[in-house]
Design a protein around this motif. Structure first.
Motif, short mmCIF file in Angstrom:
data_model
loop_
_atom_site.label_atom_id
_atom_site.label_comp_id
_atom_site.label_asym_id
_atom_site.label_seq_id
_atom_site.Cartn_x
_atom_site.Cartn_y
_atom_site.Cartn_z
N MET A 1 0.82 -1.20 0.00
CA MET A 1 0.00 0.00 0.00
C MET A 1 0.86 1.26 0.00
O MET A 1 0.55 2.22 -0.70
N LYS A 2 1.94 1.25 0.81
CA LYS A 2 2.81 2.43 0.88
C LYS A 2 3.44 2.72 -0.48
O LYS A 2 3.58 3.87 -0.88
N ARG A 3 3.84 1.66 -1.17
CA ARG A 3 4.45 1.84 -2.50
C ARG A 3 3.44 2.43 -3.48
O ARG A 3 3.78 3.29 -4.29
N PHE A 4 2.22 1.98 -3.39
CA PHE A 4 1.17 2.50 -4.27
C PHE A 4 0.95 4.00 -4.01
O PHE A 4 0.89 4.80 -4.95
N VAL A 5 0.85 4.37 -2.74
CA VAL A 5 0.66 5.78 -2.37
C VAL A 5 1.85 6.61 -2.86
O VAL A 5 1.67 7.71 -3.40
N ALA A 6 3.06 6.09 -2.70
CA ALA A 6 4.25 6.82 -3.16
C ALA A 6 4.22 7.02 -4.67
O ALA A 6 4.56 8.09 -5.17
N VAL A 8 1.53 7.11 -6.66
CA VAL A 8 0.47 8.08 -6.97
C VAL A 8 0.96 9.49 -6.63
O VAL A 8 0.75 10.44 -7.40
N TRP A 9 1.63 9.63 -5.50
CA TRP A 9 2.15 10.95 -5.08
C TRP A 9 3.10 11.52 -6.13
O TRP A 9 3.03 12.70 -6.46
N ARG A 10 3.97 10.68 -6.65
CA ARG A 10 4.91 11.14 -7.69
C ARG A 10 4.17 11.50 -8.98
O ARG A 10 4.58 12.42 -9.69
N LEU A 11 3.11 10.83 -9.28
CA LEU A 11 2.34 11.11 -10.50
C LEU A 11 1.59 12.44 -10.45
O LEU A 11 1.36 13.05 -11.49
N ILE A 12 1.19 12.85 -9.27
CA ILE A 12 0.37 14.08 -9.16
C ILE A 12 1.20 15.31 -8.81
O ILE A 12 0.67 16.29 -8.31
#
Length: 154
Positions: A1-6, A8-12
């Protein structure tokens, strides 16, 4: 989950990140106070209409507006409340821990203007010697005045 959030954060990146941060974090009002002195070392105190009647005297104080630097806040507030011009000096206090407020205080030097009070907010304005403050002066402002008093020379 943390990797997914990271990921997404880089994408936005950019403005969208700021929006997310804005919604996710606490918002604060910033109260700015000026310890305004004249060339004789006296301090400017205002008798505030909307403060508690037993403690109406205090330093010029107001809230920062969006995008305003804090030293500019004290320049604006003093001018609005008294008609006087001041030059902001060093930061003397930064206090947090209030519910939604941060308090900032700066030294300021009176450099001009004519005293004309804003009677909506202010009942009276006067210069006082730091050791002769009027009864009803806010305790926190009394401390700021004492702690920032210029050194006396014999």
């Amino acid at each position: 989950m943390k990797r997914f959030v990271a990921r997404v954060w880089r994408l936005i990146r950019g403005p969208l990140q700021w929006r997310v941060l804005w919604f996710a974090h606490a918002k604060f009002m910033v109260g700015v106070t000026g310890v305004v002195r004249d060339d004789r070392g006296r301090v400017l105190l205002l008798k505030h209409r909307m403060w508690p009647p037993e403690r109406p005297w205090g330093l010029p104080t107001g809230y920062a507006v969006k995008s305003e630097e804090f030293p500019a806040t004290i320049v604006r507030e003093v001018r609005e409340e008294t008609g006087l011009d001041v030059k902001p000096g060093r930061l003397v206090s930064l206090t947090s821990g209030y519910k939604l407020r941060v308090e900032v205080a700066y030294e300021a030097l009176h450099v001009g203007g004519s005293l004309r009070i804003d009677t909506f907010e202010i009942l009276e304005a006067a210069w006082f010697e730091p050791d002769s403050l009027p009864e009803g002066t806010q305790d926190s402002h009394r401390r700021l005045i004492t702690e920032t008093a210029p050194p006396t020379h014999p």
